[in-house]
Design an enzyme around this catalytic site. Structure first.
Site, mmCIF file in Angstrom:
data_model
loop_
_atom_site.group_PDB
_atom_site.id
_atom_site.type_symbol
_atom_site.label_atom_id
_atom_site.label_comp_id
_atom_site.label_asym_id
_atom_site.label_seq_id
_atom_site.Cartn_x
_atom_site.Cartn_y
_atom_site.Cartn_z
ATOM 1 N N ALA A 1 26.387 43.495 46.937
ATOM 2 C CA ALA A 1 26.616 43.963 48.314
ATOM 3 C C ALA A 1 25.570 45.007 48.707
ATOM 4 O O ALA A 1 25.159 45.834 47.875
ATOM 5 C CB ALA A 1 28.008 44.578 48.422
ATOM 6 N N SER B 1 27.085 38.620 40.317
ATOM 7 C CA SER B 1 26.934 38.018 41.639
ATOM 8 C C SER B 1 27.462 36.596 41.540
ATOM 9 O O SER B 1 27.609 36.055 40.441
ATOM 10 C CB SER B 1 25.450 38.008 42.028
ATOM 11 N N LEU C 1 33.118 44.337 47.496
ATOM 12 C CA LEU C 1 33.205 42.990 48.070
ATOM 13 C C LEU C 1 33.676 43.065 49.524
ATOM 14 O O LEU C 1 34.153 44.107 49.973
ATOM 15 C CB LEU C 1 34.195 42.156 47.241
ATOM 16 N N LYS D 1 36.338 50.970 50.694
ATOM 17 C CA LYS D 1 37.348 51.051 51.740
ATOM 18 C C LYS D 1 37.249 49.828 52.636
ATOM 19 O O LYS D 1 36.144 49.279 52.733
ATOM 20 C CB LYS D 1 37.216 52.340 52.567
HETATM 21 N N1 LIG Z 1 32.211 53.705 51.868
HETATM 22 C C1 LIG Z 1 31.252 53.466 52.759
HETATM 23 O O1 LIG Z 1 30.669 54.361 53.354
HETATM 24 C C2 LIG Z 1 30.867 52.027 53.041
HETATM 25 C C3 LIG Z 1 29.683 51.739 53.697
HETATM 26 C C4 LIG Z 1 29.338 50.400 53.903
HETATM 27 C C5 LIG Z 1 30.192 49.393 53.474
HETATM 28 N N2 LIG Z 1 31.352 49.699 52.862
HETATM 29 C C6 LIG Z 1 32.273 48.643 52.417
HETATM 30 O O2 LIG Z 1 31.632 47.883 51.412
HETATM 31 C C7 LIG Z 1 32.018 46.520 51.491
HETATM 32 C C8 LIG Z 1 30.782 45.633 51.557
HETATM 33 O O3 LIG Z 1 30.015 45.933 52.701
HETATM 34 P P1 LIG Z 1 28.473 45.469 52.773
HETATM 35 O O4 LIG Z 1 27.967 45.734 54.109
HETATM 36 O O5 LIG Z 1 27.722 46.047 51.624
HETATM 37 O O6 LIG Z 1 28.640 43.882 52.611
HETATM 38 P P2 LIG Z 1 27.584 42.756 52.232
HETATM 39 O O7 LIG Z 1 26.201 43.308 52.121
HETATM 40 O O8 LIG Z 1 27.835 41.613 53.127
HETATM 41 O O9 LIG Z 1 28.001 42.380 50.728
HETATM 42 C C9 LIG Z 1 29.181 41.748 50.365
HETATM 43 C C10 LIG Z 1 28.904 41.022 49.029
HETATM 44 O O10 LIG Z 1 30.110 40.398 48.607
HETATM 45 C C11 LIG Z 1 29.803 39.185 47.937
HETATM 46 N N3 LIG Z 1 30.673 38.155 48.502
HETATM 47 C C12 LIG Z 1 31.668 37.490 47.838
HETATM 48 N N4 LIG Z 1 32.307 36.648 48.634
HETATM 49 C C13 LIG Z 1 31.725 36.728 49.855
HETATM 50 C C14 LIG Z 1 31.961 36.088 51.096
HETATM 51 N N5 LIG Z 1 32.933 35.178 51.270
HETATM 52 N N6 LIG Z 1 31.182 36.425 52.138
HETATM 53 C C15 LIG Z 1 30.208 37.332 52.016
HETATM 54 N N7 LIG Z 1 29.944 37.999 50.859
HETATM 55 C C16 LIG Z 1 30.692 37.688 49.784
HETATM 56 C C17 LIG Z 1 28.306 38.918 48.081
HETATM 57 O O11 LIG Z 1 27.692 39.300 46.851
HETATM 58 P P3 LIG Z 1 27.091 38.257 45.799
HETATM 59 O O12 LIG Z 1 26.357 37.220 46.620
HETATM 60 O O13 LIG Z 1 26.210 39.074 44.970
HETATM 61 O O14 LIG Z 1 28.235 37.667 45.038
HETATM 62 C C18 LIG Z 1 27.869 39.902 49.163
HETATM 63 O O15 LIG Z 1 26.571 40.385 48.932
HETATM 64 C C19 LIG Z 1 32.964 46.418 52.712
HETATM 65 O O16 LIG Z 1 34.288 46.490 52.256
HETATM 66 C C20 LIG Z 1 32.635 47.668 53.520
HETATM 67 O O17 LIG Z 1 33.749 48.145 54.272
HETATM 68 C C21 LIG Z 1 31.687 50.999 52.621
#
Ligand SMILES: NC(=O)c1ccc[n+]([C@@H]2O[C@H](COP(=O)([O-])OP(=O)(O)OC[C@H]3O[C@@H](n4cnc5c(N)ncnc54)[C@H](OP(=O)(O)O)[C@@H]3O)[C@@H](O)[C@H]2O)c1
Length: 188
Positions: free
Chosen positions: A12, A36, A74, A97
């Protein structure tokens, strides 16, 4: 203290761009593996970040006996299922979160073994400035709090972003609306 051995569930963006570079600076953390859905992706990020092992599935990584804790960033609909799977495999979990999509789903985490810690990665609960604000409120320095009004917004038009897919836990309330909710209930 010996460093805790961590595994990372997925590549992610928040993990590889922000959280892992920070974790890698800590003397208390050793990131031993990243996983991944595609082995190649895991290998690429393992190489870039200097992580020793790469796995082509999350489940395979959870079976690694050396890993003591995992970071779960995730999409929201997979927070509870993979957090539970990791906890059942004996790993402590730092989950992004919101930890669940509904309160009912969050209750499923009660099934986790009692000897593992599960934490939700909400920075407001730990950041110094927010703890100072809470302290001021608790000490009644601003008078009685009767209401809280928060504006938190940004612009995101990409329909392929996980935040814009309702069926996998997207939506404004679950993405950033949860921050004002958490802050407004931030009493203990
Ligand atoms: N605490 C904070 O400040 C903060 C900031 C940003 C985001 N977040 C949280 O972090 C989480 C991820 O956010 P992100 O923006 O980093 O997401 P992202 O880049 O889209 O990454 C999600 C990852 O999940 C995996 N995945 C598994 N099933 C999937 C599906 N059906 N669709 C898409 N991806 C799938 C993929 O990894 P693989 O391809 O490697 O398997 C993908 O790279 C969310 O819950 C978000 O609320 C928190």
């Amino acid at each position: 203290m010996k460093p805790v051995k961590w595994g990372v569930i997925s590549t992610a963006n928040i993990g590889v761009a922000k959280v892992l570079p920070g974790m890698l600076k800590s003397k208390d953390i050793e990131i031993v593996a990243i996983s991944s859905r595609k082995l190649k992706t895991a290998q690429e990020w393992a190489g870039k970040l200097g992580i020793p092992r790469a796995y082509g599935s999350y489940e395979e990584m959870l079976a690694d006996p050396e890993i003591e804790a995992v970071y779960n960033p995730l999409p929201n609909h997979l927070h509870v299922p993979l957090t539970l799977a990791a906890a059942k495999a004996g790993k402590h979990v730092l989950c992004e979160k919101p930890i669940a999509i509904t309160a009912k789903e969050a209750m499923q985490l009660k099934k986790a073994p009692k000897n593992v810690f599960i934490a939700e990665a909400f920075m407001v609960r730990h950041a110094a400035q927010w703890l100072a604000v809470r302290d001021l409120v608790k000490k009644n320095k601003i008078g009685e709090v009767r209401a809280i009004q928060v504006l938190f917004s940004y612009f995101l038009k990409d329909p392929k972003n996980v935040r814009n897919m309702a069926d996998i836990g997207g939506g404004g309330l679950l993405d950033i609306g949860c921050y004002p909710i958490t802050v407004s209930r931030f009493t203990s």
